[in-house]
Design an enzyme around this catalytic site. Structure first.
Site, short mmCIF file in Angstrom:
data_model
loop_
_atom_site.label_atom_id
_atom_site.label_comp_id
_atom_site.label_asym_id
_atom_site.label_seq_id
_atom_site.Cartn_x
_atom_site.Cartn_y
_atom_site.Cartn_z
N HIS A 33 0.83 -1.22 0.00
CA HIS A 33 0.00 0.00 0.00
C HIS A 33 0.86 1.27 0.00
CE1 HIS A 33 -0.02 -0.40 4.69
NE2 HIS A 33 1.00 0.34 4.32
N HIS A 57 -2.39 4.51 9.69
CA HIS A 57 -1.06 5.00 10.07
C HIS A 57 -1.21 6.32 10.83
CE1 HIS A 57 -0.52 2.43 6.50
NE2 HIS A 57 0.72 2.22 6.89
C1 DHB Z 1 6.15 3.49 2.99
C2 DHB Z 1 5.58 2.23 3.13
C3 DHB Z 1 4.48 2.04 3.98
O1 DHB Z 1 3.88 0.83 4.19
C4 DHB Z 1 3.95 3.12 4.65
O2 DHB Z 1 2.85 2.91 5.40
C5 DHB Z 1 4.53 4.37 4.53
C6 DHB Z 1 5.62 4.56 3.69
C7 DHB Z 1 7.30 3.70 2.07
O3 DHB Z 1 7.92 2.76 1.62
O4 DHB Z 1 7.59 4.86 1.77
FE FE Z 2 2.30 0.96 5.78
#
Ligand code: DHB
Ligand code: FE
Length: 280
Positions: free
Chosen positions: A12, A59
C-alpha cells in the site's frame, strides 16, 4: 447467499498514490510497478465485486496512541480519505455496506472475535492506495468497501495465527448473509520494509517470495511465523504482512494463484501483489 469469490494481496506504498494522482504512472521508475497491476484492473472490471472486505492498517490518521483497536470493522455509510505525509488524496469517498458490515460484526462477536465497531472514521493510504492500484482513477469506487483495520503499528500486534483464524470466521460470517453478493477480501501492506533506524531500507526478496508461495495451495505454515521472524527477516514494517493472512484464512482450505507481481524498489519497500481464488 453472499460468497467470497477471490482474495487480493497488495502493498500500500503511499508514494504510489502520489504517482497516480500526479499522472506519473508511466515514468520509468513507476511503470514496472503499475504494469504489474494492469492484469488485475482488467480482471476487476470483469469480476464486478459488489463488496470488498478491505483488510488494512491505519497510520495514525484515524487512530493514534489514544486508541489502538487490535481488530476494528467499519460499519459506516461512508469514509473520507485522510493521510499523514502528503495529506488527504483527491480520490472519491469510500462507500460502506452497513448491512453486511453489521452482519459480519455480529457473526464475529458471537464467534468470539471481539471486534471494535467503528461508524465514523477517515481512511488513509493503507486503504486508498490498494483501491487506486486495482481500480485506477474512477469517478466513484466501483464496489462497496467494508474497512477492516488491524493494529500493526504499535506493539503488541495480533499473531499471524489469530489473523488467519479471523479470516476463517469472516468466511463463515459472509456465507451466512442471505443476500446474493459477490464479495472479495483484500489483504494489504508489506512487503519487506523498514522505515526507521539503522536497518532502514531493508528488503528481503527471498523471504517475500517464500511468503507469496505460502499463500498458494493447501499449506497453512504461514500462520505459525512468529513476530520476531517478520521483524528480523522483513524489517519493522514487514509485520504489515500478517494482514494478508486474514485474506488467506478467509479463502478456505486451498487456493490457486491467478496473478502475481513482485518488484523492487518502490519507495522504501518491496512491492508485492497476488490474486487468489478459493479452490472448492
Ligand atoms: C512506505 C511504506 C508504507 O507501508 C507506509 O505505510 C509508509 C511509507 C514507504 O515505503 O515509503
Ligand atoms: Fe504501511
Amino acid at each position: 447467499m453472499a460468497r467470497i469469490t477471490a482474495g487480493v494481496g497488495s502493498s500500500h506504498v503511499p508514494l504510489l498514490g502520489v504517482a497516480a494522482d500526479q499522472g506519473k504512472t508511466q515514468d520509468a521508475y513507476f511503470k514496472p510497478i503499475f504494469d504489474g497491476y494492469e492484469w488485475t484492473k482488467q480482471w476487476e472490471r470483469e469480476q464486478k465485486p459488489d463488496v470488498i472486505i478491505l483488510v488494512y492498517n491505519d497510520h495514525a490518521s484515524a487512530f493514534d496512541m489514544k486508541i489502538v483497536p487490535t481488530f476494528a470493522i467499519g460499519t459506516g455509510e461512508r469514509y473520507k480519505p485522510a493521510d499523514e505525509g502528503w495529506g488527504p488524496r483527491q480520490v472519491p469517498d469510500v462507500e460502506g455496506h452497513p448491512d453486511l458490515a453489521w452482519h459480519i460484526a455480529q457473526s464475529l462477536i458471537l464467534d468470539e472475535f471481539d471486534m471494535t465497531i467503528i461508524n465514523e472514521m477517515d481512511v488513509d493510504h493503507g486503504l486508498t492506495v490498494p483501491l487506486t492500484m486495482m481500480f485506477g482513477a474512477p469517478e466513484a469506487w466501483p464496489a462497496k468497501i467494508i474497512p477492516l483495520a488491524v493494529n500493526v503499528v504499535t506493539y503488541p500486534v495480533p499473531s499471524g495465527n489469530r489473523c488467519w483464524a479471523l479470516g476463517e470466521a469472516i468466511a463463515r460470517a459472509v456465507a451466512s448473509f442471505p443476500e446474493d453478493l459477490n464479495v472479495q477480501i483484500w489483504g494489504t501492506g508489506g512487503m519487506s520494509h523498514q522505515l526507521q533506524g539503522p536497518r532502514a531500507g531493508l528488503i528481503n526478496p527471498e523471504w517475500d517470495n517464500m511468503f507469496l508461495d505460502g499463500l498458494v495451495g493447501t499449506s497453512d505454515a504461514l500462520r505459525r511465523i512468529p513476530h520476531v521472524e517478520y521483524i528480523r527477516e522483513t524489517g519493522s514494517e514487514g509485520i504489515e504482512m500478517v494482514m494478508w493472512l486474514i485474506m488467506r484464512g478467509a479463502l478456505g482450505h486451498e487456493t490457486r494463484s491467478i496473478h502475481r507481481h513482485y518488484h523492487v524498489p518502490c519507495s522504501n519497500t518491496a512491492i508485492g501483489h497476488i490474486v487468489l481464488e478459493p479452490v472448492a
